[in-house]
Write an enzyme that holds these catalytic residues in place. Structure first.
Site, short mmCIF file in Angstrom:
data_model
loop_
_atom_site.label_atom_id
_atom_site.label_comp_id
_atom_site.label_asym_id
_atom_site.label_seq_id
_atom_site.Cartn_x
_atom_site.Cartn_y
_atom_site.Cartn_z
N ARG A 168 -1.51 3.98 -4.93
CA ARG A 168 -2.69 4.25 -5.75
C ARG A 168 -3.88 4.58 -4.85
NH1 ARG A 168 -6.04 0.44 -4.51
NH2 ARG A 168 -5.25 -1.65 -4.00
N GLY A 169 -4.92 5.14 -5.44
CA GLY A 169 -6.15 5.34 -4.69
C GLY A 169 -6.87 4.03 -4.45
N GLN A 171 -8.77 0.85 -1.90
CA GLN A 171 -8.58 0.05 -0.71
C GLN A 171 -7.83 -1.23 -1.05
OE1 GLN A 171 -12.06 0.10 1.91
NE2 GLN A 171 -12.92 1.78 0.74
N THR A 173 -7.05 -4.76 -2.83
CA THR A 173 -7.43 -5.51 -4.02
C THR A 173 -6.48 -6.69 -4.18
OG1 THR A 173 -8.06 -5.33 -6.36
CG2 THR A 173 -5.99 -4.28 -5.70
N TYR A 174 -6.87 -7.61 -5.02
CA TYR A 174 -6.07 -8.82 -5.28
C TYR A 174 -5.54 -8.79 -6.70
CZ TYR A 174 -5.16 -13.64 -6.72
OH TYR A 174 -4.59 -14.77 -7.24
N HIS A 175 -4.30 -9.24 -6.88
CA HIS A 175 -3.75 -9.50 -8.20
C HIS A 175 -3.21 -10.92 -8.21
CE1 HIS A 175 -4.30 -5.42 -9.37
NE2 HIS A 175 -3.32 -4.92 -8.64
N ILE A 249 -10.44 -0.48 -10.80
CA ILE A 249 -9.66 0.65 -11.30
C ILE A 249 -9.05 1.37 -10.10
CG2 ILE A 249 -9.69 2.84 -12.56
CD1 ILE A 249 -12.10 1.77 -14.13
N GLY A 261 -3.52 1.61 -12.72
CA GLY A 261 -4.46 1.45 -13.83
C GLY A 261 -5.67 0.62 -13.49
N CYS A 279 -11.96 -3.90 -2.23
CA CYS A 279 -12.34 -2.48 -2.31
C CYS A 279 -13.28 -2.05 -1.19
CB CYS A 279 -12.96 -2.17 -3.68
SG CYS A 279 -11.82 -2.45 -5.05
#
Length: 315
Positions: A168-169, A171, A173-175, A249, A261, A279
């Site tokens: 994905r585009g 930098q 990120t955390y999930h 996003i 998404g 990000c």
């Protein structure tokens, strides 16, 4: 602007045509959604008459402007019908085949590699006209993902959680648990082939969902994500109100079909973000709906996402 990775058949980047949105049109099928938002209303047909569009306010049977009504949850007897109505939004055609947007909610924690494989397979099937569009709502176990623009120095604690390279585009990120991830596999070939507008619509979708909880989400030029101004915090060293990110996003588009998404922080462990520079933005913080003082559940957020999707992406 949200982060986005693009991959056409030739592998080149394509920015879209930047078409203007024009006047918003809302279908008269939204009438039941008014009851959805106003539990004090009776389903009596006489009351419905008062909300049916005035001919002077419509164009070929649809509203020229959206009526404004109070925001509140649906009465229990109507919720199933409204959910079905919301799922029916976004019909379109690709290669002559009628499509609908399927909504899927996965219980528990979804393995990230499995989710990516499922997204890529579904996006390919959509591009071939063999499957409907899909909004897939998941939670992941704690992990970090690196987008195509990720910088190694922004991975502060590489041993804290698993790190996944993502196509994905964006930098890092955390999930993790308490965060709602909404994977959007949507067919841009029937949505105008306008990448810029699509990204703006994704941002508007998040903002509209947050508005369901009276949270004002905002976009900042040069800063990825959706932000909230923190009136409850002290001013910054520059004398400005601090701003925290509440949603991210990150998208990829292949053969005019999107995947990956957005994510909304409902009630994650915010300390988990400390292992990265989210990000790539160091000067601002991260927040969640619960951190903002809202005792909302994941189910509340799911309902808000469904309602706002039908509005933002209505055709």
């Amino acid at each position: 602007m949200a982060a986005i990775g693009l991959n056409t058949r030739r592998g080149s980047e394509h920015q879209g045509r930047g078409q203007s949105r024009g006047d918003e049109i809302f279908d008269t099928h939204e009438i039941p959604l008014i009851l959805h938002r106003c539990p004090s209303l009776s389903p009596d047909r006489d009351l419905l008459r008062g909300f049916w569009p005035n001919p002077k306010e419509t164009l070929n049977g649809v509203w020229k402007t959206r009526p404004q009504f109070s925001k509140c949850k649906a009465p229990a007897p109507f919720r199933g019908a409204f959910a079905a109505l919301n799922q029916s939004q976004g019909k379109g055609h690709r290669q002559g085949r009628a499509q609908m947007v399927e909504w899927r909610i996965s219980d528990g924690l979804t393995d990230y590699d499995m989710a990516v494989a499922e997204m890529e397979a579904r996006a390919e099937a959509i591009a071939k006209g063999e499957a409907d569009e899909l909004i897939w709502l998941v939670e992941h176990p704690p992990l970090y993902t690196a987008g195509t623009s990720a910088r190694r120095e922004d991975l502060v604690d590489p041993d804290r959680f698993p790190v996944y390279e993502s196509k994905r585009g964006g930098q890092y990120t955390y999930h993790g648990p308490g965060q709602r991830v909404a994977y959007a596999m949507l067919d841009l070939s029937k949505r105008g082939k306008d990448v810029r507008k699509f990204v703006q619509d994704m941002e508007a979708w998040v903002i509209a969902a947050l508005d369901e909880f009276n949270i004002k989400g905002e976009i900042r030029e040069g800063r990825v994500g959706v932000w909230v101004v923190r009136d409850d915090k002290p001013l910054t060293a520059l004398g400005q109100k601090p701003e925290d990110k509440v949603a991210a996003i990150g998208l990829r588009i292949r053969k005019w079909v999107s995947f990956h998404g957005l994510s909304i922080n409902v009630d994650p462990d915010l300390s988990h973000f400390e292992g990265i520079v989210p990000c790539g933005i160091r000067e601002h913080g991260v927040t969640s709906l619960v951190n903002l003082g809202l005792p909302v559940t994941m189910e509340d957020v799911d309902m808000a996402l469904k309602r706002s999707f039908g509005t933002v992406f209505a055709e």
